[in-house]
Design an enzyme around this catalytic site. Structure first.
Site, PDB file in Angstrom:
ATOM      1  N   HIS A 117       0.870  -1.185   0.000  1.00  0.00           N
ATOM      2  CA  HIS A 117       0.000   0.000   0.000  1.00  0.00           C
ATOM      3  C   HIS A 117       0.909   1.238   0.000  1.00  0.00           C
ATOM      4  O   HIS A 117       2.026   1.184   0.512  1.00  0.00           O
ATOM      5  CB  HIS A 117      -0.833  -0.058   1.283  1.00  0.00           C
ATOM      6  CG  HIS A 117      -1.895   0.965   1.410  1.00  0.00           C
ATOM      7  ND1 HIS A 117      -1.630   2.243   1.844  1.00  0.00           N
ATOM      8  CD2 HIS A 117      -3.226   0.912   1.195  1.00  0.00           C
ATOM      9  CE1 HIS A 117      -2.771   2.930   1.885  1.00  0.00           C
ATOM     10  NE2 HIS A 117      -3.754   2.138   1.505  1.00  0.00           N
ATOM     11  N   ASP A 194       2.823  -5.282   7.757  1.00  0.00           N
ATOM     12  CA  ASP A 194       1.659  -4.403   7.671  1.00  0.00           C
ATOM     13  C   ASP A 194       0.425  -5.305   7.807  1.00  0.00           C
ATOM     14  O   ASP A 194       0.059  -6.016   6.872  1.00  0.00           O
ATOM     15  CB  ASP A 194       1.669  -3.658   6.326  1.00  0.00           C
ATOM     16  CG  ASP A 194       0.400  -2.829   6.122  1.00  0.00           C
ATOM     17  OD1 ASP A 194      -0.547  -2.962   6.941  1.00  0.00           O
ATOM     18  OD2 ASP A 194       0.341  -2.068   5.140  1.00  0.00           O
ATOM     19  N   GLN A 197      -4.695  -5.532   6.721  1.00  0.00           N
ATOM     20  CA  GLN A 197      -5.718  -6.405   6.105  1.00  0.00           C
ATOM     21  C   GLN A 197      -5.661  -7.833   6.622  1.00  0.00           C
ATOM     22  O   GLN A 197      -6.372  -8.705   6.101  1.00  0.00           O
ATOM     23  CB  GLN A 197      -5.556  -6.400   4.570  1.00  0.00           C
ATOM     24  CG  GLN A 197      -5.684  -5.030   3.935  1.00  0.00           C
ATOM     25  CD  GLN A 197      -7.118  -4.478   3.950  1.00  0.00           C
ATOM     26  OE1 GLN A 197      -8.070  -5.172   4.309  1.00  0.00           O
ATOM     27  NE2 GLN A 197      -7.270  -3.222   3.564  1.00  0.00           N
ATOM     28  N   LYS A 220     -10.610  -0.939  10.634  1.00  0.00           N
ATOM     29  CA  LYS A 220     -10.827  -2.076   9.743  1.00  0.00           C
ATOM     30  C   LYS A 220     -11.217  -3.323  10.522  1.00  0.00           C
ATOM     31  O   LYS A 220     -11.467  -4.375   9.948  1.00  0.00           O
ATOM     32  CB  LYS A 220      -9.566  -2.342   8.915  1.00  0.00           C
ATOM     33  CG  LYS A 220      -9.244  -1.237   7.917  1.00  0.00           C
ATOM     34  CD  LYS A 220      -8.130  -1.657   6.993  1.00  0.00           C
ATOM     35  CE  LYS A 220      -7.413  -0.502   6.322  1.00  0.00           C
ATOM     36  NZ  LYS A 220      -8.183   0.145   5.264  1.00  0.00           N
ATOM     37  N   CYS A 358      -4.843   2.780  -3.643  1.00  0.00           N
ATOM     38  CA  CYS A 358      -3.602   3.217  -2.970  1.00  0.00           C
ATOM     39  C   CYS A 358      -2.481   2.209  -3.176  1.00  0.00           C
ATOM     40  O   CYS A 358      -1.694   1.930  -2.254  1.00  0.00           O
ATOM     41  CB  CYS A 358      -3.838   3.456  -1.478  1.00  0.00           C
ATOM     42  SG  CYS A 358      -5.082   4.680  -1.146  1.00  0.00           S
TER      43      CYS A 358
HETATM   44  N1  C6P Z   1      -6.392   0.408   2.855  1.00  0.00           N
HETATM   45  C1  C6P Z   1      -8.257   0.164   1.322  1.00  0.00           C
HETATM   46  O1  C6P Z   1      -9.370   0.483   0.876  1.00  0.00           O
HETATM   47  P1  C6P Z   1      -5.093   3.570   7.189  1.00  0.00           P
HETATM   48  O2  C6P Z   1      -5.653   4.398   6.088  1.00  0.00           O
HETATM   49  O3  C6P Z   1      -3.920   4.220   7.874  1.00  0.00           O
HETATM   50  O4  C6P Z   1      -6.109   3.050   8.128  1.00  0.00           O
HETATM   51  O5  C6P Z   1      -4.532   2.236   6.478  1.00  0.00           O
HETATM   52  C2  C6P Z   1      -3.604   2.326   5.429  1.00  0.00           C
HETATM   53  C3  C6P Z   1      -3.366   0.962   4.859  1.00  0.00           C
HETATM   54  C4  C6P Z   1      -2.116   0.396   4.985  1.00  0.00           C
HETATM   55  N2  C6P Z   1      -1.853  -0.844   4.540  1.00  0.00           N
HETATM   56  C5  C6P Z   1      -2.804  -1.592   3.949  1.00  0.00           C
HETATM   57  C6  C6P Z   1      -2.478  -2.980   3.499  1.00  0.00           C
HETATM   58  C7  C6P Z   1      -4.087  -1.058   3.770  1.00  0.00           C
HETATM   59  O6  C6P Z   1      -5.019  -1.798   3.179  1.00  0.00           O
HETATM   60  C8  C6P Z   1      -4.366   0.259   4.207  1.00  0.00           C
HETATM   61  C9  C6P Z   1      -5.718   0.884   3.965  1.00  0.00           C
HETATM   62  C10 C6P Z   1      -7.729   0.890   2.538  1.00  0.00           C
HETATM   63  O7  C6P Z   1      -7.610  -0.743   0.837  1.00  0.00           O
HETATM   64  C11 C6P Z   1      -7.787   2.371   2.328  1.00  0.00           C
HETATM   65  S1  C6P Z   1      -6.737   2.926   1.031  1.00  0.00           S
END
Ligand code: C6P
Length: 399
Positions: A117, A194, A197, A220, A358
């Site tokens: 990401h 990370d 997910q 999430k 992203c």
């Molecule tokens: N992905 C998606 O729709 P934040 O925004 O800080 O809570 O998470 C960022 C982030 C970092 N790593 C991974 C693997 C992610 O999936 C995400 C967030 C969302 O896929 C929003 S772009």
């Protein structure tokens, strides 16, 4: 599963029942989480770690109890290893900034993967600009599995850190981070997971993975926005300098010199989101009560069902067909623009995500500008998948 706990799922959009399939972006919140936020503001609110008065102590107890819940949830050794942040993105920026100061010098290498990401790419590019490091990227095959041989060959004497998503937010691939961490350690490097997910979808045990860092977001995993976690091994965190300065993170301040608070507070400058941490703790209680294994099995079954049904649609192309995969299904249909797919499905009350997710380097690897993505959570049902597939068929017929 437990649908009745999520009031928002009863609402309609465009006079149709909401079918919410954008759970990888954020999950909906069960009543207990929203009630916990209410309860905090109505009956408990006071700043933490500062006051000796009743409410401050109560708020502090709840905040620290939440930290213990997170510790247990990811099986960290100690609450000193659990730092509250605003979310995955802030956790990654914290690590990049602080780790670089402590451990990186020009010429050092940080390994990323092609499916990271942006939150796990851009902070490292900032580090590259400031510290003169080199970034290496692990490639993948067409199914969305990382190339382990290439990974092995990228690890060398200059590798300091490997950063890898546990689960790709686009492909759903579950990466073999346990083996990857071992390989990184054999090469003398640290390993960052990370977990944005993965943590919401199956049990993640930091001691079992033996990762040096794990990051994730509360929103999430049925918790509120604005709260997240940065786990780091205590010995590493001890060596890393603070990320931000301010209240909470100090032991003693004079104009000549400041000493820092013990872990984890050294990394928590300013008033923390104690309402968010408490509500996150309630969310973790909630998923624990259902059982992460049950959640995983339900989502697995839904994903398999969805992909089987979707495969029948002419022109369907899936991105991410790895054997180990969670409940994220990215796709395009023939040459229909994913934005058109998403917009038309939306008019049917079906929420999916479209665009680059992203993960633009991953889009480039797949040779597309964007994709549509459906992602499932514990409350989704086969009937919703049927409606989604019927909606997709309807949209495809229109083109
Ligand atoms: N992905 C998606 O729709 P934040 O925004 O800080 O809570 O998470 C960022 C982030 C970092 N790593 C991974 C693997 C992610 O999936 C995400 C967030 C969302 O896929 C929003 S772009």
């Amino acid at each position: 599963m437990n649908r009745q706990d999520f009031p928002i799922l009863e609402r309609e959009v465009y006079k149709r029942p909401l079918i919410y399939l954008d759970n990888a972006a954020t999950t909906q919140k069960p009543r207990c989480v929203v009630d916990a936020i209410d309860e905090m503001y109505y009956h408990v609110n006071a700043n933490v770690h500062r006051g000796i008065h009743f409410l401050s102590q109560r708020a502090t107890d709840l905040h620290e109890a939440a930290r213990e819940k997170v510790r247990a949830f990811i099986n960290a050794r100690s609450t000193a290893e659990v730092v509250f942040t605003r979310g995955t993105t802030e956790s990654l920026n914290l690590i990049a900034s602080s780790y670089a100061q402590a451990f990186l010098k020009p010429g050092d290498e940080v390994v990323l993967t092609v499916m990271e990401h942006h939150s796990d790419i851009v902070p490292w590019q900032l580090v590259r600009e400031r510290h003169g490091i080199t970034l290496k990227v692990v490639p993948m095959n067409d199914a969305g599995n990382l190339d382990m041989e290439a990974y092995h060959s990228l690890l060398g004497p200059k590798t300091r850190l490997v950063c890898c998503c546990h689960v790709s937010n686009v492909l759903g691939t579950v990466n073999p981070v346990r083996d990857m961490a071992r390989m990184a350690h054999d090469a003398g490097a640290h390993f960052l997971v990370d977990g944005a997910q993965s943590v919401p979808h199956f049990s993640v045990d930091v001691q079992d993975l033996d990762c040096d860092f794990l990051v994730f977001s509360g929103h999430k995993i049925y918790g509120p926005t604005g709260i997240g976690v940065m786990y780091g091994k205590e010995a590493l965190l001890e060596k890393m300098p603070p990320y931000q300065g301010g209240g909470e993170m100090i032991s003693r301040v004079t104009f000549e010199k400041t000493t820092y608070e013990r872990l984890p507070y050294k990394f928590e400058a300013g008033t923390p989101d104690y309402v968010g941490s408490h509500a996150l703790g309630v969310a973790l209680d909630y998923v624990n009560a259902i059982g992460m294994d049950r959640i995983a099995a339900h989502e697995q079954a839904l994903t398999q069902y969805a992909m089987e049904q979707m495969a029948g649609i002419e022109g369907m192309k899936f991105y991410g067909t790895a054997k180990e995969k969670t409940s994220v299904v990215a796709f395009n249909v023939a040459d229909i623009h994913p934005m058109d797919l998403g917009t038309l499905l939306d008019r049917l009350g079906i929420a999916i995500r479209t665009g680059h997710h992203c993960a633009q380097p991953l889009m480039a690897r797949c040779g597309v500008e964007g994709m549509a993505r459906a992602s499932f959570a514990l409350y989704n049902t086969e009937a919703e998948i049927d409606a989604f597939v019927a909606g997709l068929q309807r949209v495809v017929r229109m083109f």
